[in-house]
Scaffold this motif. Structure first.
Motif, short mmCIF file in Angstrom:
data_model
loop_
_atom_site.label_atom_id
_atom_site.label_comp_id
_atom_site.label_asym_id
_atom_site.label_seq_id
_atom_site.Cartn_x
_atom_site.Cartn_y
_atom_site.Cartn_z
N GLN A 1 3.29 -0.32 -11.66
CA GLN A 1 2.28 0.63 -12.04
C GLN A 1 0.97 0.20 -12.57
O GLN A 1 -0.11 0.76 -12.40
CB GLN A 1 2.99 1.22 -13.39
CG GLN A 1 2.65 2.42 -13.90
CD GLN A 1 2.61 3.71 -12.78
OE1 GLN A 1 3.16 3.76 -12.00
NE2 GLN A 1 1.27 4.37 -12.74
N ARG A 2 0.71 -1.07 -12.96
CA ARG A 2 -0.60 -1.64 -13.49
C ARG A 2 -1.42 -1.48 -12.05
O ARG A 2 -2.70 -1.29 -12.28
CB ARG A 2 -0.31 -2.84 -14.09
CG ARG A 2 -1.77 -3.46 -14.70
CD ARG A 2 -2.07 -2.49 -15.89
NE ARG A 2 -3.48 -2.87 -16.25
CZ ARG A 2 -4.57 -1.94 -16.39
NH1 ARG A 2 -4.51 -0.75 -15.94
NH2 ARG A 2 -5.69 -2.45 -16.86
N CYS A 3 -1.12 -2.17 -11.22
CA CYS A 3 -1.80 -2.24 -10.03
C CYS A 3 -2.29 -0.95 -9.41
O CYS A 3 -3.26 -0.84 -9.02
CB CYS A 3 -0.99 -2.96 -8.82
SG CYS A 3 -0.83 -4.85 -9.19
N CYS A 4 -1.41 0.16 -9.55
CA CYS A 4 -1.93 1.58 -9.07
C CYS A 4 -2.88 2.03 -10.13
O CYS A 4 -3.84 2.62 -9.58
CB CYS A 4 -0.48 2.39 -9.07
SG CYS A 4 -0.63 4.02 -8.91
N GLU A 5 -2.65 1.85 -11.43
CA GLU A 5 -3.67 2.13 -12.12
C GLU A 5 -5.15 1.57 -12.14
O GLU A 5 -6.16 2.23 -12.11
CB GLU A 5 -3.23 1.79 -13.72
CG GLU A 5 -2.32 2.74 -14.24
CD GLU A 5 -1.49 2.16 -15.40
OE1 GLU A 5 -1.98 1.18 -16.02
OE2 GLU A 5 -0.35 2.61 -15.91
N LEU A 6 -5.09 0.51 -11.66
CA LEU A 6 -6.16 -0.21 -11.22
C LEU A 6 -6.87 0.15 -9.86
O LEU A 6 -7.86 -0.29 -9.50
CB LEU A 6 -5.96 -1.70 -11.15
CG LEU A 6 -5.57 -2.58 -12.71
CD1 LEU A 6 -5.30 -4.05 -12.18
CD2 LEU A 6 -6.96 -2.58 -13.26
N HIS B 1 8.10 -7.00 -3.62
CA HIS B 1 9.05 -6.47 -4.69
C HIS B 1 8.35 -6.44 -6.20
O HIS B 1 8.94 -5.71 -7.02
CB HIS B 1 10.15 -7.56 -4.84
CG HIS B 1 9.60 -9.00 -5.41
ND1 HIS B 1 8.85 -9.70 -4.75
CD2 HIS B 1 9.98 -9.62 -6.39
CE1 HIS B 1 8.70 -10.86 -5.27
NE2 HIS B 1 9.35 -10.66 -6.50
N GLY B 2 6.90 -6.93 -6.29
CA GLY B 2 6.33 -6.60 -7.58
C GLY B 2 6.42 -7.79 -8.52
O GLY B 2 6.33 -7.43 -9.68
#
Length: 146
Positions: free
Chosen positions: A54-59, A24-25
């Motif tokens: 979104q931050r995990c995706c950016e990383l 769920h984030g």
């Protein structure tokens, strides 16, 4: 390959046995996934969950997040993400090193955060409210600027 599906009960302690996580984030679960060094997909329900996803995706350690209450979340879309991102060998070869590198940076053992916090409390317990060194340093810095 490690197990992909696991019960959500006491999950953070069992993260290392997973190949990937769909969650769920929330901040605690996201932190546990990052420390485990596995790729993930966030299905956000509310609050800051989409931000963490979104931050995990950016990383580069997670697929872009999905919203639970949207047309994006279908069984076909979820299956495609699982096959094409979380389980695909080429993608995993690219993503897994990022996950593991981030996990090593977040290692709780190397930080000893609770020990540092306890030491700080013991060192500063005798002070009254708002009498910490950092506040004193801030006041000194402010005076120098004037």
């Amino acid at each position: 390959m490690r197990r992909f599906v696991h019960s959500l009960v006491r999950l953070p302690g069992r993260m290392l046995s997973l190949s990937a996580a769909i969650h769920h984030g929330g901040c605690g679960t996201t932190a546990a996934v990052l420390r485990a060094g596995i790729p993930s997909l966030v299905v956000a329900f509310a609050f800051d969950q989409q931000l963490y996803g979104q931050r995990c995706c950016e990383l580069g350690v997670a697929h872009s997040p999905l919203l639970h209450a949207s047309d994006q979340l279908t069984s076909a879309a979820l299956a495609a993400i699982i096959r094409g991102w979380l389980l695909d060998a080429e993608v995993r070869a690219r993503v897994l090193p990022r996950c593991q590198a981030l996990a090593s940076k977040l290692s709780v053992a190397s930080e000893n955060g609770s020990v540092k916090a306890a030491d700080w409390l013991l060192e500063n317990l005798h002070r009254g409210p708002f009498q910490h060194d950092s506040l004193d340093k801030h006041k000194q810095h402010k005076r120098k600027r004037l």
